[in-house]
Design an enzyme around this catalytic site. Structure first.
Site: not given
Length: 302
Positions: A133-135, A229
């Site tokens: 998963i993204d930062k 997103r």
């Protein structure tokens, strides 16, 4: 410490070669099978070293001795919220601002935090996230403590992401736009016509809205980079706080996206697990401004 797995041969595998049993019934990857063949006593039948061409019989006990990982991640201390752990799995509720791997100018990472955790607990296992998963996305990350668990879980975890998007969305639906790297960029993605990028499918359901924002529950058929997103931005409803894809940051300083729930079948025990990860404070504060109360209860009943 060795991780030992045992399997009893069922009647449906009577007179099958050991290799077929390992690849079929045990779902052993070809890579792990090759590695185990190099370990003394790595593959045993009824307590004795076995070759993969051996014929099995109903009731035989097949034992796999998974070797301990030789190298663990370099330790870099960072807060680590463990929500589930056993001999094969470690589930973390990741905080915002923590990348999966270290990057230039950003020493802290989930990988480094796992290295510190290993040194604290005395265990030795490589950093094997089953997905990323993204930062700045928060929530549940499943780590496999051995190669067997990693191979069994890949693509077999049902995750629910909770997102707050701009604008009002009601009901439920699916977004099926393909995704590609945006021309002239290396990280940013964009939605595109079918055939021009990778197929991507996001299913969503609206849980609450206040006219300005909508709380969504999202499930993915595909796992493309930045998929949720990009999909909602392309639909005219960027995620709150996601200025990388057109969202505004007045209410939250990063994308309002949280992996809050997951279901999986345990790769060794076969037990069905459902895990819920608590929401971070900034997400709860945004929901409070929307008039959404008891988000954990809402997520648990979704």
């Amino acid at each position: 410490m060795l991780r030992i797995l045992e399997f009893t041969v069922p009647p449906s595998y009577e007179s099958v070669k050991l290799r077929g049993f390992l690849r079929g019934y045990c779902a052993l990857s070809a890579r792990l099978l090759t590695a185990l063949k190099q370990v003394p006593g790595g593959i045993q039948v009824n307590g004795l070293h076995a070759r993969v061409l051996q014929i099995l019989h109903t009731g035989d006990c097949v034992r796999l001795c998974l070797p301990e990982d030789g190298k663990i991640p370099d330790p870099v201390p960072a807060p680590l919220a463990v929500v589930y752990e056993d001999a094969d799995l470690l589930v973390i509720n990741k905080q915002a601002g923590l990348p999966m791997y270290a990057r230039p100018g950003h020493d802290a990472s989930l990988c480094g935090a796992i290295g510190s955790y290993c040194r604290t607990t005395g265990e030795r296992f490589a950093f094997r996230p089953v997905y990323r998963i993204d930062k700045d996305t928060t929530g549940l990350v499943v780590l496999a403590k051995n190669a067997y668990a990693a191979a069994c879980l890949a693509g077999n975890i049902e995750k629910t992401y909770y997102a707050v998007c701009e604008g009002c969305m009601r009901g439920a639906g699916s977004i099926t736009a393909s995704i590609r790297v945006k021309p002239g960029h290396t990280v940013q993605r964009e939605a595109c016509d079918a055939g021009a990028g990778e197929q991507a499918v996001t299913h969503w359901r609206a849980l609450a809205d206040d006219g300005r924002f909508t709380l969504l529950a999202c499930r993915l058929e595909t796992g493309r980079t930045h998929q949720i997103r990009v999909h909602f931005s392309s639909s005219g409803h960027p995620l709150a706080g996601d200025d990388f894809y057109g969202g505004r940051t007045e209410w939250i300083g990063r994308q309002a996206l949280h992996c809050g729930r997951m279901k999986l079948t345990h790769p060794v025990t076969g037990r069905e697990l459902e895990i819920i990860g608590s929401f971070p404070d900034d997400f709860k504060e945004l929901l409070k401004k929307m008039g959404v109360k008891n988000i954990q209860t809402l997520a648990a009943n979704d």
